[in-house]
Design an enzyme around this catalytic site. Structure first.
Site, short mmCIF file in Angstrom:
data_model
loop_
_atom_site.label_atom_id
_atom_site.label_comp_id
_atom_site.label_asym_id
_atom_site.label_seq_id
_atom_site.Cartn_x
_atom_site.Cartn_y
_atom_site.Cartn_z
N ASP A 193 0.79 -1.26 -0.01
CA ASP A 193 -0.03 -0.06 -0.04
C ASP A 193 0.85 1.24 -0.06
O ASP A 193 1.75 1.53 0.86
CB ASP A 193 -0.95 0.10 1.33
CG ASP A 193 -1.76 -1.22 1.36
OD1 ASP A 193 -1.80 -2.08 0.43
OD2 ASP A 193 -2.62 -1.24 2.46
N GLU B 181 -10.68 -0.98 4.03
CA GLU B 181 -9.56 -0.63 4.38
C GLU B 181 -9.25 0.67 3.86
O GLU B 181 -9.75 1.23 3.07
CB GLU B 181 -8.41 -1.90 4.10
CG GLU B 181 -8.61 -3.17 4.71
CD GLU B 181 -7.52 -4.11 4.23
OE1 GLU B 181 -7.14 -4.54 5.16
OE2 GLU B 181 -7.17 -4.17 3.13
#
Length: 667
Positions: free
Chosen positions: A42, A218
């Protein structure tokens, strides 16, 4: 807590300088960011500060798979040419070498007014949650002694502390406060906090569940944009990662990012009514089963195993009679397939059908299957930990055949149960469940830059998928970032939509295209073009020859004049663009990797379809129309597959194409 990194800067910088000359390994992205080596996922803490774009990201400094989560760091002045910096914040280990704490996803801000009291007047801090601050342009970080600043979620969600994560922080000018958006992943909720000093936070509202809830929520984001660039026409966008539960990978095993447009007053986000979807079959659908009977037998289902003598639970099949050890099957009455779609609600859990072990003592599945002539012809499984969602099979090719539905639970381990809701027959497809930022499999955990002007929003996503990210055939690095994208809001077919435009890569391209051409008409042919390459920028525009056209038209890239090719096209029958990577090269490393991915795209004024294709050594990104539809997909072709061709199934006219070669940003 967070670790301050000072060591090995000189050695690290020297090794990178040497490695930069070697960014030519097979599959190495040439104009997308990737670390010199090791695992990356990420993007975190995206910050524009003093003319420099900072990219932090999840990183394993000690291997090519997930682990030792730390924040690595890269910088750029143009979002194309990147310099990898020393690791910003490193996972902590105790004196014995055991891992004690990792640094997960978060955000970074520039506290120019020093509301937190960190830093000095001449060196205001850059901060990331939870909290570390830097006064040297993000090179070294000092942990806040009062960490963590938000240890647990509010009392009513205290049992969710293990899945309370991914804070996104920004300055809200109108209220003169900091705003934090954090995720309660399993509840599909976002919690909104406010603070005056970045250290003391007050929970003021929550948002969700809404739209896609098939997996954990998320990596949230929240930011303002102007609709059609008009002053005074401000909207806010919530961006939410979901994993698993994305629409691209089979069985919803993959990850994706959705968005919701609405309003925000400094404390509360309210979605626009037309951005909240209720995914249900059309009113004229036939309900085959609603589980309203008291027992499975009374509903006409034949049960085996632990399901004998049992019945529905709250209007669903829920196989928890003996917890996850429950096993058994349910078989429906026979019926003649007469509708185009069979639709059903499915929740937990992921244990897919396996043709090799099916109906044997080794079978371990939680599935709903369609049986024709004693064979499984359609199958679906759930998402472990996800909510119950609608799914469907297109069964138009089975019209007139006798069939029955089978629900199977032969799994006994953790997540070894299933939940099935209504089963419906319909001639209309399911409506959308969400606004997807990207309809492909390889755009996740998208994050946007703090530090730009209020309505300027540039975002980057992780260009991979949790379904197979650990298996992609790259070395010595694994994973890359998407092309940075400029986000705007625009009116498309009467709806407010997120529009995406890749940042300029003109510094890597010649002033004129290496190939351009136009055709008045192309009908049912493949046409090899006199251009080739592994990194190309292609724009193609075309229209159907008639208003009732149902064919397909598009481009094949990374072809070898044989079977290997990546197909980017448009299907006029379904008004959708698509990417087919089924035969794109190496697809052997995961059964979840090969596939065809669709994105809705209505032709523009005059009936024209336009697609811009960014091809790198191991990826394609397709921007349709004005950027309202995007598909991102990794590919792993052989080095020899460099050809480009047009294909048409049907007749198309007014075709034009431009192709620019894209040079390496690492040279």
């Amino acid at each position: 807590m967070l670790y301050t990194v000072f060591a090995t800067f000189a050695f690290f910088a020297a090794s990178l300088a040497a490695a930069k000359e070697k960014y030519n390994e097979i599959y190495r992205p040439q104009f997308h960011y990737s670390p010199q080596k090791n695992w990356m996922n990420d993007p975190n803490g995206l910050l524009y500060h003093k003319g420099v774009y900072h990219l932090f990201y999840q990183y394993n400094y000690d291997g090519i798979t997930w682990g030792n989560m730390s924040w690595d760091h890269a910088t750029s002045s143009d979002l194309i040419h990147w310099t990898e910096k020393p690791i910003a914040m490193k996972a902590e280990h105790d004196s014995s070498g055991a891992l004690t704490e990792m640094i997960y996803s978060g955000s970074a801000v520039s506290d120019a007014s020093r509301t937190s009291g960190f830093g000095t007047k001449n060196k205001p801090p850059l901060e990331s949650q939870s909290i570390a601050y830097s006064t040297d342009e993000g090179i070294t970080w000092t942990q806040f002694s009062g960490n963590p600043v938000t240890l647990t979620p509010p009392e009513q969600y205290a049992d969710q502390y293990e899945n309370f994560r991914d804070p996104f922080v920004f300055w809200h000018e109108e209220s003169s406060k900091w705003v934090m958006v954090a995720s309660l992943a399993n509840l599909h909720k976002l919690l909104i906090y406010v603070s005056k000093d970045l250290k003391n936070w007050e929970n003021v509202s929550e948002f969700g569940p809404v739209n896609a809830v098939g997996g954990q929520w998320e990596c949230p984001g929240l930011f303002p944009l102007l609709v059609d660039g008009k002053k005074g026409h401000e909207k806010w966008v919530v961006m939410i990662g979901i994993n698993p539960g994305g629409p691209a990978v089979p069985d919803r095993l993959g990850s994706a990012t959705q968005y919701v447009v609405g309003t925000f007053n400094g404390t509360t986000f309210v979605p626009d009514s037309d951005n909240v979807y209720v995914q249900e079959p059309s009113a004229d659908s036939y309900v085959f089963e609603d589980w309203s009977a008291s027992t499975f037998a009374a509903a006409g289902w034949t049960a085996t195993g632990d399901l004998v003598g049992q019945g529905p639970v709250d209007g669903t099949v829920l196989t928890l009679q003996n917890a996850d050890a429950t096993v058994g099957t349910l078989s429906s009455r026979s019926f003649i397939v007469s509708s185009q779609y069979i639709m059903f609600q499915f929740g937990c859990c992921y244990n897919p059908y396996n043709a090799t072990t099916y109906n044997t003592t080794e079978d371990s599945e939680t599935t709903i299957n369609l049986i024709v002539n004693s064979a499984v012809v359609r199958t679906a499984t759930g998402v472990s930990g996800g909510g119950i969602v609608w799914d469907s099979w297109d069964v138009s090719d089975l019209a007139g055949k006798s069939a029955h539905i089978e629900i199977v639970d032969t799994a006994t381990g953790g997540y070894g149960h299933l939940q099935v809701g209504d089963i419906v027959f319909s001639n209309s497809s399911l409506p959308p469940e969400a606004n997807w930022v990207d309809h492909g499999p390889d755009f996740y955990a998208a994050s946007s830059y703090n530090g730009l002007s209020k309505y300027e929003r540039i975002a980057i996503g992780w260009m991979s998928d949790w379904a197979y990210g650990a298996d992609i055939p790259t070395y010595p690095w694994r994973s890359a970032m998407s092309i940075p994208r400029l986000f705007t809001l625009g009116t498309v077919n009467g709806e407010t939509r997120l529009l995406q435009k890749p940042v300029s890569i003109s510094s890597l391209e010649p002033r004129k295209p290496s190939y351009h051409n136009s055709w008045s008409r192309i009908s049912n042919k493949n046409l090899t073009l006199p251009v080739s390459g592994k990194a190309l920028d292609i724009t193609i525009k075309f229209k159907a020859a008639t208003s009732k056209a149902t064919g397909t038209f598009g481009v094949e890239v990374r072809t070898n004049k044989k079977s290997q090719k990546s197909i980017i096209g448009y299907d006029f029958a379904t008004s959708s663009m698509f990417v087919d990577r089924s035969n794109s090269g190496d697809v052997s490393f995961s059964s979840s990797f090969p596939g065809v991915y669709y994105a809705p795209l209505v032709p523009q004024s005059g009936g024209y379809v336009q697609m811009r294709i960014l091809l790198d050594w191991s990826s394609v990104e397709v921007f349709g129309g004005s950027g309202e539809s995007v598909i991102t997909a990794q590919i792993f072709p052989s080095d020899a597959s460099t050809d480009v061709s047009l294909f048409s199934v049907g007749t198309f006219k007014d075709i034009s194409i431009e192709v620019y070669p894209v040079a390496s940003s690492w040279k």
